[in-house]
Design an enzyme around this catalytic site. Structure first.
Site, PDB file in Angstrom:
ATOM      1  N   TYR A 143      -0.919  -7.909  -3.007  1.00  0.00           N
ATOM      2  CA  TYR A 143       0.040  -8.524  -3.915  1.00  0.00           C
ATOM      3  C   TYR A 143       1.391  -7.859  -3.687  1.00  0.00           C
ATOM      4  CZ  TYR A 143       2.497  -9.663  -8.278  1.00  0.00           C
ATOM      5  OH  TYR A 143       3.431 -10.100  -9.209  1.00  0.00           O
ATOM      6  N   ASP A 238       4.622  -2.371   2.184  1.00  0.00           N
ATOM      7  CA  ASP A 238       4.920  -2.488   0.757  1.00  0.00           C
ATOM      8  C   ASP A 238       4.330  -1.253   0.067  1.00  0.00           C
ATOM      9  OD1 ASP A 238       4.183  -4.940  -1.867  1.00  0.00           O
ATOM     10  OD2 ASP A 238       4.955  -2.882  -1.905  1.00  0.00           O
ATOM     11  N   LYS A 266       8.420   1.172  -8.853  1.00  0.00           N
ATOM     12  CA  LYS A 266       7.605   1.998  -9.751  1.00  0.00           C
ATOM     13  C   LYS A 266       8.099   3.447  -9.863  1.00  0.00           C
ATOM     14  CE  LYS A 266       3.607  -0.989  -8.903  1.00  0.00           C
ATOM     15  NZ  LYS A 266       3.202  -1.636 -10.164  1.00  0.00           N
TER      16      LYS A 266
END
Ligand code: KE4
Length: 426
Positions: A143, A238, A266
Site C-alpha cells: 500500500y 516506499d 510518519k
C-alpha cells in the site's frame, strides 16, 4: 465501558463518512466500534471514557519515541510561540533535510510534502518524467497511499495490466500499472523482458507492512536492484513505514541497498502531518522550481512538523536505540508465540525490528496470497479480547503493530499475560 465513545461515534457517523477520517480507524475489519481517544502519554493512550491502554499502533508508526515525549512537547511549544506556518522557507526544513540525507546515503536531495500519499504520488510522476516512460510496476499487498495509479489490483491472467482497485479510478490510469506478487523475482524478470523499455519505475515497500509484516526473501531486493539498473528502471523504495523504524537508515541500511528514489513519512514528522521524497541529485533536480516536474504544497515543510521530526530523529540517533527496540520487541514476540503454543493456536509471526504482526495461520506468510489465508475471524476475537485486557493492537489482521522506546518491560510483561489469557479464550 465505552459510553462516550459510542455517543461520539453515532454523532461522527452523521458528519464524517464512516465516522472516521481514515477507514482503518473504524474497526470494521474486527467487527467492533472505534474508541475515541482523549489523550496519550508514553506507551499509553486513554479513551474518552477514561480507559487506559498500552498502545501498539502509535498513530500507525510515527510515535516511535512514545506519545507526548517531553523533548518534543517543549520544542513544539517554542516553535508555536513563533507562529505555525509562513509559506516561506525556514531553517528547520534545511535542518531536517540534512538529517535525512545523512541517514540515507541514497538521498542526495529531498522534498518535503504533507503525507506519504503525496510522497509516492510525486515520486511516480518524477520517475515517469525522468525516464519518459509511462508504465509502473507495483506488488500485490503493498500500500502506497491512495494514489490513483497505485490503487490498482493485478489484472486478470497473463495481461497483468492493472484493474482499478477502487471506484473513481479510470481504467486509463490503471492500465499503466502492472501488479506482481511480492518476493517473486522471476515474474519481475519476465515482465521487464516482455515490456522492454516501457517501464518507468518499480515501487515497493522493501518490507511490507500493509498486509501485516512480510520481509523480503533473501536476495529479492538485491536482484530487484540489479534488474532495474540493467533496464534503466527507477527503483522507488516506499519507506514511509520502514524509514527510521527498522534502522536509522531504514530498510536500505538493513539490506545495504541504494534506491533511486525513497519515499518517507510518519516518523520524520514525529506525529505531525508529513511526507517526503528524495533521491539522486540528477533525478531530484527535475522537480520544480529547479526543473520542469511540478509539485507543490501549502504546508510542505511546516515548522511544527519539522520541529517534531528533528527532535524525534535526534532521539533515534542516540547510540543503542535500535538495540533497545530490538530487545523489547523480541521479548514481546517470543512471549506471544509461547502463549500461542500453550493455547494450541497456530500463529505465524512476521517481524522486522519493532514492527510486527501476528498472522492466525500455520503457514509461512511471504506475500499477499499467503497472508490472505489467515483466519481473520480468529484475529478479530483475539483483537477484541486483547482490547478488553487493556492492549490496543492494530484493528486489522493486515496491518503492522509497533513497539516504541516508551514501552517498558512491565508493559511487555502485561501484554504477554493478556495475550496468554486471550489466546486461551479464542
Ligand atoms: P499517508 O498518506 O497515510 O500519510 O501515507 C500513505 C502510506 C504510504 N506508504 C506506506 C508504506 C504506508 O504504510 C502508508 C500509510 N499507512 C497506513 C497504515 N497501513 C496509514 C493508516 C491509515 O491509512 O489510516
Amino acid at each position: 465501558m465505552n459510553i462516550k465513545s459510542k455517543e461520539l461515534f453515532e454523532k461522527a457517523k452523521k458528519l464524517i463518512p464512516g465516522g472516521v477520517n481514515s477507514p482503518v480507524r473504524a474497526f470494521k475489519s474486527v467487527g467492533g466500534e472505534p474508541l475515541f481517544i482523549k489523550r496519550a502519554l508514553g506507551s499509553k493512550i486513554y479513551d474518552v471514557d477514561g480507559n487506559e491502554y498500552i498502545d501498539y499502533v502509535g498513530s500507525w508508526g510515527p510515535l516511535i519515541v512514545g506519545h507526548s515525549h517531553p523533548r518534543l512537547v517543549s520544542k513544539l511549544i517554542k516553535t508555536i510561540e513563533n507562529g505555525t506556518s509562513y509559506g516561506a522557507p525556514t531553517e528547520l526544513e534545511v535542518h531536517l533535510a540534512e538529517m535525512v540525507t545523512e541517514a540515507f546515503p541514497s538521498i542526495e536531495m529531498i522534498r518535503m510534502v504533507n503525507s506519504g500519499t503525496e510522497a509516492t504520488m510525486s515520486a511516480i510522476r518524477l520517475a515517469r518524467a525522468y525516464t519518459k516512460r509511462d508504465k509502473i510496476i507495483k506488488f500485490e499487498g503493498c500500500y502506497h497511499g491512495h494514489v490513483d495509479s497505485l490503487l490498482v489490483k493485478a489484472g486478470s491472467g497473463a495481461a497483468t495490466l492493472g484493474l482499478p482497485d477502487s471506484p473513481g479510478i479510470p481504467h486509463d490510469f490503471a492500465r499503466n500499472t502492472i501488479t506482481l506478487p511480492f518476493n517473486d523475482i522471476e515474474r519481475v524478470r519476465d515482465i521487464l523482458k516482455k515490456e522492454d523499455d516501457t517501464i518507468a519505475c518499480i515501487i515497493l515497500e522493501p518490507i511490507i507492512g500493509n498486509i501485516g509484516v512480510v520481509p523480503p526473501k533473501k536476495g529479492f531486493l538485491q536482484e530487484l536492484r540489479e534488474l532495474t539498473k540493467n533496464n534503466g528502471v527507477i527503483l522507488i523504495f516506499d519507506e514511509v513505514m520502514t524509514g527510521f523504524r527498522v534502522a536509522y537508515g531504514g530498510a536500505q541500511e538493513l539490506y545495504n541497498i541504494k534506491a533511486d528514489i525513497t519515499c518517507l513519512g510518519k516518523i520524520i514528522g514525529g506525529g505531525l502531518p508529513v511526507g517526503a521524497y528524495g533521491g539522486k541529485r540528477e533525478i531530484m533536480e527535475m522537480v520544480a522550481p529547479a526543473g520542469p516536474v511540478y509539485q507543490a504544497g501549502t504546508l510542505s515543510g511546516n515548522p511544527l512538523a519539522m520541529t517534531a521530526g528533528i527532535e524525534t530523529l535526534k532521539i533515534l540517533s542516540q547510540p543503542g536505540t535500535y538495540k533497545k527496540l530490538e530487545k523489547i520487541s523480541d521479548k514481546l514476540c517470543r512471549g506471544i508465540e509461547e502463549g500461542a503454543q500453550e493455547a494450541g493456536i497456530p500463529v505465524y509471526l512476521g517481524r522486522v525490528g519493532s514492527m510486527f504482526s501476528v498472522f492466525f495461520t500455520e503457514k509461512e506468510v511471504t506475500d499477499y496470497s499467503t497472508a490472505k489465508k489467515s483466519d481473520t475471524t480468529l484475529f478479530s476475537k483475539y483483537f477484541l479480547l486483547m482490547l478488553r485486557g487493556g492492549i490496543y493492537l492494530a484493528p486489522s489482521q493486515f496491518e503492522a503493530t509497533f513497539v516504541s522506546l516508551a514501552h517498558s518491560m512491565s508493559d511487555i510483561e502485561k501484554t504477554i499475560t493478556v495475550n496468554q489469557e486471550s489466546l486461551k479464550k479464542v
